[in-house]
Design an enzyme around this catalytic site. Structure first.
Site: not given
Length: 282
Positions: A34-35, A37, A147-148, A150, A153, A184-185
Site C-alpha cells: 500500500h502507500e 510501503h 516504518g514507524q 512498527d 520492531q 496504513m496496514s
C-alpha cells in the site's frame, strides 16, 4: 525491474551493482503493498542508487496460525505496483529458500521484547529478528528502511544490527495514514467499510492522549483512552502504553523523558491493529 526468487541470483546481480559504485537500499515487506510501503521505497530512492524490495510472508513471526492463513497474499498486484513506482529489484523467495531446514537458533531481545507486542505475541520478535537477519545477509544493503508504525520492531531490528555488527544504516520512515487517520496496514483490507471508518478512532484517541499527556496523571490518561475506545462497539483495546521512545521502557514521569511514544494495539472486529504517536517532551 529485475525479479529474483533465489538468493544466489540476487547476490550475483547486487554484486555487479556494487562493483559499479551503486548504493543499495532495501525495503523488506510481507507484501499486500500500500502507500505506506511505497513511502519506504520513495525514501530509499532519495538516498540510494539501487532499491531492493523483498516480499516474503514470514511464518516464524506469527504466533497465531489463523492470522498467518488470513494474511493477504497479492504478489502479482504487488509486483505491478513496485514496477510502476520505479523499484529496481524485487526479491520474492519461497519458504524453502529462507528456511531450508529446521534451525536451532533462538533470539532473545530481553526487555525490548517483553512489553507491548512481545507480551501479547510470544515468539513474534524471535521470528522478526530471524528473518531480518537472513534478509540482511542475503541483500547486504547499505541502508534499510522500516516504518514507524512498527516502532517496537524497529527498535528490535536496531538491536539486532548492533549485536550482530551488520554494516547497514537503518532509517525509520513516518507513518502514512488514510484520510480519516487510520495507519496504513496490509491488515486494513480485512476490515469492512464500516470498521475501517471506525478504526480511525485509534489515531484520534492517540492524538487526544498526546494533547493531555503532560497534564493528566498517567492512570487518568489510561482511563481516558480506555473510555474513548470503549465507546466504539467494534473496538477492543488490548494495550495502551506511554514509553520512552528510544528504550521503550514505561515512563513514570513524562517530563523526564527526552522523547515519548504513545503506543496502542486494539482489535477492530477480528482484525488486530497497532498505532503510535511520537512526541518530544515540552
Amino acid at each position: 525491474m529485475e525479479v529474483f526468487q533465489t538468493s544466489a541470483a540476487l547476490k550475483k546481480y547486487l554484486f555487479q551493482q556494487r562493483c559499479s559504485g551503486k548504493i543499495i537500499g532495501f525495503v523488506p515487506t510481507m507484501g499486500a503493498l500500500h502507500e505506506g510501503h511505497l513511502s519506504l521505497l520513495e525514501a530509499a530512492q532519495r538516498t540510494t542508487d539501487c532499491t531492493v524490495c523483498s516480499i516474503f510472508v514470514n511464518p516464524t513471526q506469527f504466533n497465531n496460525s489463523t492470522d498467518l492463513a488470513k494474511y493477504p497474499r497479492t504478489l502479482e498486484a504487488d509486483r505491478a505496483l513496485l514496477e510502476a513506482a520505479g523499484c529496481d529489484v524485487l526479491f520474492c523467495p519461497d519458504e524453502q529458500e529462507i528456511y531450508p531446514d529446521q534451525g536451532l537458533l533462538r533470539l532473545d531481545f530481553g526487555p525490548l521484547e517483553q512489553r507491548m507486542e512481545g507480551a501479547y505475541r510470544p515468539g513474534h520478535f524471535h521470528g522478526v529478528g530471524l528473518v531480518v537477519a537472513k534478509l540482511l545477509h542475503k541483500v547486504s544493503p547499505d541502508k534499510a528502511f522500516f516504518g514507524q508504525k512498527d516502532l517496537q520492531q524497529f527498535r528490535i531490528v536496531a538491536q539486532l544490527v548492533r549485536d550482530l555488527s551488520f554494516d547497514v544504516q537503518l532509517e525509520m520512515v513516518p507513518i502514512q495514514r488514510e484520510a480519516h487517520g487510520l495507519a496504513m496496514s496490509s491488515r486494513n483490507r480485512r476490515l469492512t467499510p464500516e470498521q475501517r471508518h471506525e478504526a480511525g478512532q485509534l489515531y484520534a484517541t492517540l492524538q487526544r492522549a498526546a494533547a493531555r499527556v503532560f497534564e493528566l496523571p498517567l492512570p487518568q490518561l489510561h482511563r481516558m483512552v480506555e473510555e474513548q475506545l470503549s465507546a466504539s462497539p467494534s473496538i477492543r483495546l488490548e494495550y495502551f502504553e506511554v514509553v520512552d521512545a528510544h528504550t521503550l521502557e514505561p515512563v513514570q514521569d513524562v517530563h523526564q523523558a527526552e522523547a515519548l511514544a504513545l503506543c496502542l494495539a486494539a482489535y477492530v472486529g477480528e482484525v488486530r491493529l497497532i498505532d503510535n504517536v511520537l512526541m518530544e517532551e515540552k
